[in-house]
Design a protein around this motif. Structure first.
Motif, PDB file in Angstrom:
ATOM      1  N   LEU A  61       0.822  -1.202   0.000  1.00 55.79           N
ATOM      2  CA  LEU A  61       0.000   0.000   0.000  1.00 55.79           C
ATOM      3  C   LEU A  61       0.860   1.258   0.000  1.00 55.79           C
ATOM      4  O   LEU A  61       0.553   2.238  -0.688  1.00 55.79           O
ATOM      5  N   LEU A  62       1.931   1.241   0.765  1.00 53.41           N
ATOM      6  CA  LEU A  62       2.822   2.395   0.789  1.00 53.41           C
ATOM      7  C   LEU A  62       3.409   2.659  -0.598  1.00 53.41           C
ATOM      8  O   LEU A  62       3.386   3.794  -1.100  1.00 53.41           O
ATOM      9  N   GLY A  63       3.927   1.613  -1.221  1.00 51.72           N
ATOM     10  CA  GLY A  63       4.621   1.786  -2.493  1.00 51.72           C
ATOM     11  C   GLY A  63       3.715   2.034  -3.673  1.00 51.72           C
ATOM     12  O   GLY A  63       4.091   2.743  -4.619  1.00 51.72           O
ATOM     13  N   GLU A  64       2.511   1.471  -3.633  1.00 54.10           N
ATOM     14  CA  GLU A  64       1.614   1.579  -4.786  1.00 54.10           C
ATOM     15  C   GLU A  64       0.749   2.837  -4.764  1.00 54.10           C
ATOM     16  O   GLU A  64       0.396   3.361  -5.829  1.00 54.10           O
ATOM     17  N   ARG A  65       0.395   3.303  -3.559  1.00 45.91           N
ATOM     18  CA  ARG A  65      -0.572   4.403  -3.500  1.00 45.91           C
ATOM     19  C   ARG A  65      -0.086   5.606  -2.701  1.00 45.91           C
ATOM     20  O   ARG A  65      -0.062   6.722  -3.219  1.00 45.91           O
ATOM     21  N   PHE A  66       0.295   5.408  -1.474  1.00 48.38           N
ATOM     22  CA  PHE A  66       0.403   6.547  -0.575  1.00 48.38           C
ATOM     23  C   PHE A  66       1.724   7.307  -0.693  1.00 48.38           C
ATOM     24  O   PHE A  66       1.728   8.545  -0.666  1.00 48.38           O
ATOM     25  N   ILE A  67       2.838   6.626  -0.849  1.00 44.45           N
ATOM     26  CA  ILE A  67       4.087   7.344  -1.089  1.00 44.45           C
ATOM     27  C   ILE A  67       4.049   8.074  -2.429  1.00 44.45           C
ATOM     28  O   ILE A  67       4.398   9.260  -2.497  1.00 44.45           O
ATOM     29  N   PRO A  68       3.614   7.427  -3.532  1.00 41.57           N
ATOM     30  CA  PRO A  68       3.544   8.160  -4.797  1.00 41.57           C
ATOM     31  C   PRO A  68       2.657   9.396  -4.736  1.00 41.57           C
ATOM     32  O   PRO A  68       2.984  10.429  -5.345  1.00 41.57           O
ATOM     33  N   ARG A  69       1.556   9.327  -4.023  1.00 37.36           N
ATOM     34  CA  ARG A  69       0.668  10.497  -3.966  1.00 37.36           C
ATOM     35  C   ARG A  69       1.355  11.678  -3.279  1.00 37.36           C
ATOM     36  O   ARG A  69       1.173  12.832  -3.677  1.00 37.36           O
ATOM     37  N   LEU A  70       2.128  11.406  -2.229  1.00 41.35           N
ATOM     38  CA  LEU A  70       2.853  12.490  -1.576  1.00 41.35           C
ATOM     39  C   LEU A  70       3.904  13.089  -2.509  1.00 41.35           C
ATOM     40  O   LEU A  70       4.050  14.309  -2.607  1.00 41.35           O
ATOM     41  N   LEU A  71       4.627  12.219  -3.195  1.00 40.84           N
ATOM     42  CA  LEU A  71       5.708  12.694  -4.057  1.00 40.84           C
ATOM     43  C   LEU A  71       5.188  13.391  -5.306  1.00 40.84           C
ATOM     44  O   LEU A  71       5.849  14.276  -5.857  1.00 40.84           O
ATOM     45  N   GLU A  72       4.006  12.998  -5.769  1.00 43.09           N
ATOM     46  CA  GLU A  72       3.437  13.592  -6.985  1.00 43.09           C
ATOM     47  C   GLU A  72       2.633  14.855  -6.726  1.00 43.09           C
ATOM     48  O   GLU A  72       2.316  15.600  -7.665  1.00 43.09           O
ATOM     49  N   ALA A  73       2.299  15.118  -5.466  1.00 41.58           N
ATOM     50  CA  ALA A  73       1.515  16.311  -5.151  1.00 41.58           C
ATOM     51  C   ALA A  73       2.348  17.567  -5.414  1.00 41.58           C
ATOM     52  O   ALA A  73       3.571  17.574  -5.234  1.00 41.58           O
ATOM     53  N   ALA A  74       1.688  18.632  -5.841  1.00 41.36           N
ATOM     54  CA  ALA A  74       2.382  19.914  -5.994  1.00 41.36           C
ATOM     55  C   ALA A  74       2.959  20.306  -4.641  1.00 41.36           C
ATOM     56  O   ALA A  74       2.215  20.338  -3.640  1.00 41.36           O
ATOM     57  N   PRO A  75       4.244  20.566  -4.555  1.00 37.50           N
ATOM     58  CA  PRO A  75       4.871  20.822  -3.247  1.00 37.50           C
ATOM     59  C   PRO A  75       4.162  21.884  -2.421  1.00 37.50           C
ATOM     60  O   PRO A  75       3.994  21.714  -1.207  1.00 37.50           O
TER      61      PRO A  75
END
Length: 390
Positions: A61-75
């Motif tokens: 879950l961390l690798g597929e959804r939640f970490i990517p969403r944080l990294l892809e969000a506009a800073p």
């Protein structure tokens, strides 16, 4: 303040111990490091997090959804007015495109990252998390110390009464005056003998002993066990039935006058609200054990506290499960009733800062910035390589 990298790993916390429902022979935990571009004393601020015991590492879950969403969000979308990461806005980014309901393992994954974000924010402000929380949400009031109890008394192959007493005696020797033991896996008469053995060490004072069934009993068995232990005046009777069987909790509360404790396996403010509405629990005596690390983190836990206040419950009735420093900071900063402690099991994630003694089941908080993981050497040894690898 920008997130420059997020690293995660899976750490085994396996043990041969067992409670009434599961054994821990394959238990794991996720550890994360959130690296930022804020520099303090020449080093980037890194926030650390991990999931509390009893739930397996949610790495997928961390690798597929939640970490990517944080990294892809506009800073800038993750920042508060002070220009630092706002965990509330980060929580919104992590939960984008998530349907309501189904509060299971995703709450654990979000909780891991939420913990790390709060750690990073407090470090960037150069204050302990408990102080940040007291100033932001509790009118500047922080408790001088937190009440804690030693959780143990697990079943273990070949562990008899003498070994159980030795374990509990070791907790008393380390400054705990209240202890908790597992029950429900063996016949009632055997558990009663185990309880009496521990009470002997406590001078017969049942108010210093908690018992935990881990949700194994059906209602009839829970009532039978409650009748057997009611004369002992226990500190509390924990998770006697399935955590989602609110009607059974309500029925048990009509027959067991002593304190009940539950909530560690409920992972959202909606579940907490349903428990309070339908579980028959009593705000003058019962204990709520929602674990912020498993429940979408502190952002969601703040919502849970609001729900409780709206229904006439004091934060003092909350004693979080998990025995970790994150909940300890929350307890001190927000005025909860205390925190669980695991002196021996689930190492290195349980316990407190190395230099913090336990006196009469109370611990004071250090002034270390953030959650204080760096002040716990064996835990920081697990976390540090994640930051250094970036």
């Amino acid at each position: 303040m920008r997130i420059t990298a997020i690293r995660d790993d899976v750490v085994p916390i396996k043990s041969q111990i067992a409670n009434a429902f599961i054994d821990f022979s394959a238990m794991t935990a996720s550890v994360v490091a959130v690296v930022t571009d804020v520099m303090v004393e020449g080093r980037p601020v890194v926030g650390f997090g991990f999931n509390s015991n009893g739930r397996y590492a949610p790495r997928g879950l961390l690798g597929e959804r939640f970490i990517p969403r944080l990294l892809e969000a506009a800073p800038e979308s993750l920042l508060g007015e002070d220009g630092l990461i706002d965990p509330h806005r980060a929580w919104t980014a992590m939960m984008r495109n998530e349907k309501p309901g189904g509060h299971g393992e995703r709450s654990v994954a979000v909780g891991v990252l939420d913990m790390a974000l709060w750690d990073a924010l407090a470090k960037a402000k150069r204050v302990p998390l408990w102080r940040l929380l007291a100033d932001r949400y509790n009118g500047g009031r922080a408790d001088e110390a937190a009440w804690v109890y030693a959780a143990g008394g697990y079943y273990h192959p070949g562990k008899g009464l003498d070994a159980l007493k030795d374990e509990m005696r070791s907790y008393l020797d380390r400054g705990y005056s209240t202890v908790k033991m597992k029950v429900g896996l063996v016949p009632l008469d055997e558990d009663l003998a185990r309880i009496e053995a521990v009470l002997g060490l406590l001078g017969g004072d049942g108010s210093r002993l908690c018992v935990d069934v881990n949700g194994r009993f059906g209602l009839e068995e829970a009532i039978r066990f409650g009748h057997a232990v009611a004369p002992l005046g226990l500190r509390w009777y924990e998770e006697p039935v399935d955590p989602l069987d609110y009607l059974a909790h309500a029925a048990l509360a009509t027959t067991y006058a002593g304190p009940l404790a539950t909530g560690e396996n409920l992972f959202s403010h909606q579940d907490a609200r349903n428990l309070i509405r339908h579980g028959g629990l009593r705000p003058d005596r019962d204990v709520l054990q929602f674990d912020p690390a498993l429940s979408y983190g502190l952002v969601e836990y703040l919502r849970t506290l609001d729900v409780l206040r709206d229904h006439g419950w004091s934060p003092r009735r909350c004693v979080p499960h998990g025995g970790h420093q994150f909940a300890l900071n929350i307890a001190v900063g927000l005025g909860l009733g205390g925190n669980e402690s695991y002196p021996d099991v689930f190492a290195p994630f349980g316990g407190f800062a190395d230099a913090v003694p336990v006196r009469d089941s109370r611990v004071a908080m250090p002034d270390a910035p953030g959650i204080g993981f760096e002040a716990k050497a064996d835990l920081y040894a697990v976390m540090r390589p994640l930051a250094e690898a970036v």
